[in-house]
Design an enzyme around this catalytic site. Structure first.
Site: not given
Lengths: 94, 157
Positions: B65-67
């Site tokens: 998960a990342h942004a």
């Protein structure tokens, strides 16, 4: 050979894919430079690339983003599998 | 190379979540606890999947998960959540997910130590099984070759 690894954000997953593509190139003795890009910049980043690496979920968005571009689109299912990346890179340039 | 920093607060072992949103939220909460991010980053990690699909499930059983970097990232960091029961993200090849690793970065080049550590740890096909079986933050740290606290630069940046 110029290779671009693409993900949605341009960090994280594309950086992982870039790292493992570099390992695949080194292991197979190929000549190539790998960069990472997000979807928003892939058209510019991949303008002179031979291969674009991305995931099954993103491949259609990448195809739409690059428009008229002759780079080969290669879909990687397991970003950590140097075996899968190496096999598909060799197929793409062969 | 600098060892990645993984404090106890950034690890949750055996999290109970109902769906993929809960899984990403648990990993986002771990980043917040560790001081790497504020809550807005968690929402942005979920929005990435809503917008682009489950491409963050990058290997069998593993979601990354990342942004994008943003004002809600205080310093670079990563968090690890193992799930008590696997959840589906909708990934054709890599469901169900048993481990969520969340990554927060201040810029495209700022997270190379974490990326290299992740690549080293997960190149072994049995790695996700081993990580999913971890029972403590110490076991998770050992898996990544991580240390519990930085040398001071992480917090002052």
């Amino acid at each position: 050979m110029r290779i671009v690894a693409v993900c949605g954000a341009g960090i994280g997953t594309s950086a992982i894919l870039q790292t493992n593509a570099e390992r695949a190139i080194a292991r197979e003795g190929l000549r190539g430079v790998v960069s990472a890009s997000d979807l928003a910049h892939v058209a510019d980043q991949a303008a002179d690339a031979q291969v674009i690496l991305t995931s099954p979920e993103l491949v259609e968005a990448v195809r739409a983003a690059i428009g008229r571009n002759y780079a080969e689109l290669v879909v990687i299912e397991n970003y950590f599998s140097v075996d899968e990346i190496a096999d598909k890179l060799i197929d793409a340039i062969g | 190379m600098t060892a990645p920093v993984l404090p106890d607060s950034a690890v949750e072992v055996g999290a109970v979540v109902g769906d993929w949103r809960g899984a990403v939220a648990a990993a986002g909460a771990a980043l917040v606890r560790s001081g790497a991010t504020s809550e807005g980053y968690t929402a942005r990690m979920i929005a990435v999947v809503d917008e682009l699909g489950p491409y963050i499930v990058v290997a069998p059983g593993l979601a990354l998960a990342h942004a994008r970097p943003g004002a809600d990232v205080r310093h670079e960091g990563f968090a690890v959540v193992t799930l008590a029961r696997p959840v589906d993200f909708g990934s054709v090849h890599n469901d169900p997910v048993r481990v969520v690793v969340a990554l927060a970065s201040t810029g495209a080049d700022a997270h190379v130590a974490h990326v290299a550590a992740l690549a080293n740890a997960f190149n072994d096909p049995a790695a996700v099984d081993r990580l999913a079986a971890a029972r403590s933050a110490d076991e998770v740290r050992a898996f990544f070759g991580a240390v519990p606290a930085g040398n001071g630069t992480e917090e002052t940046r």
